[in-house]
Write an enzyme that holds these catalytic residues in place. Sequence first.
Site: not given
Length: 249
Positions: A139, A152
């Site tokens: 990401s 995350y």
Amino acid sequence: MSYKVAIVTGAAAGIGAACSRRLAKEGVAVAVLDLDAERCADTVKVIKDAGGTAIAVGADVSNRASVKAALEQVREQLGPVSILVNNAGVTDFTPFEELTDERWDFIYAVNVRGIFILTQECLPDMKAAGWGRIVNISSSSAQTGAINMIPYSSSKGAVVTMTRSMAQEFGPWGITVNNIPPGSVMGTIMSEANRERFQIPTEVLLQTIPVRRMGEPDDIANACAWLCDERSGYVTGQTIGVNGGRVVT
């Protein structure tokens, strides 16, 4: 069997589904893997309707026994695995001070341990063939950080460093390992959750993207397909940012 076999995780929808379709278009037989095999039916149907080869597979990537059972199915129905796309992931928007140990462990179990397990279980097939392609989907938040997304973004940062280390360790067997950190991709569960939670107007978001458009799952899939191809055999350990220029390295 003359064709190559790929496993794509988190492939019921979004980026995983797009990667599955794109690899199948290249003649790869694809195991479309998600937590529930039934969720993969639509992706498999699209591939088969286009003349490709695909099967639906259910597995919890964070559970080794579940992964082993899935791999038995893949090898029995398609053959040894030579391509692995580690796309499965979960997100979180909990403020740091409100995080629990259980939530932290869950995020890392899927986003980090899942890649560890899948890669370790597929590695013998690739070593035996003297050829393999591993693409980890991380990401752009691993590169920039993100408010209220510490587990995350940090877990995705772990994916980046795992990629570099795996590339160095597996290279002598003809196995390349690369990483794609997507940014602002429409039509994925995570991107829509981000937009809904933070209420960012599209016109504001577009001002942060040099190419002035949102990404599509196919943008990631195109890069993934190239990294899984013979043409990218001298590319390994790399982070290939597909984000419209939002992150420039």
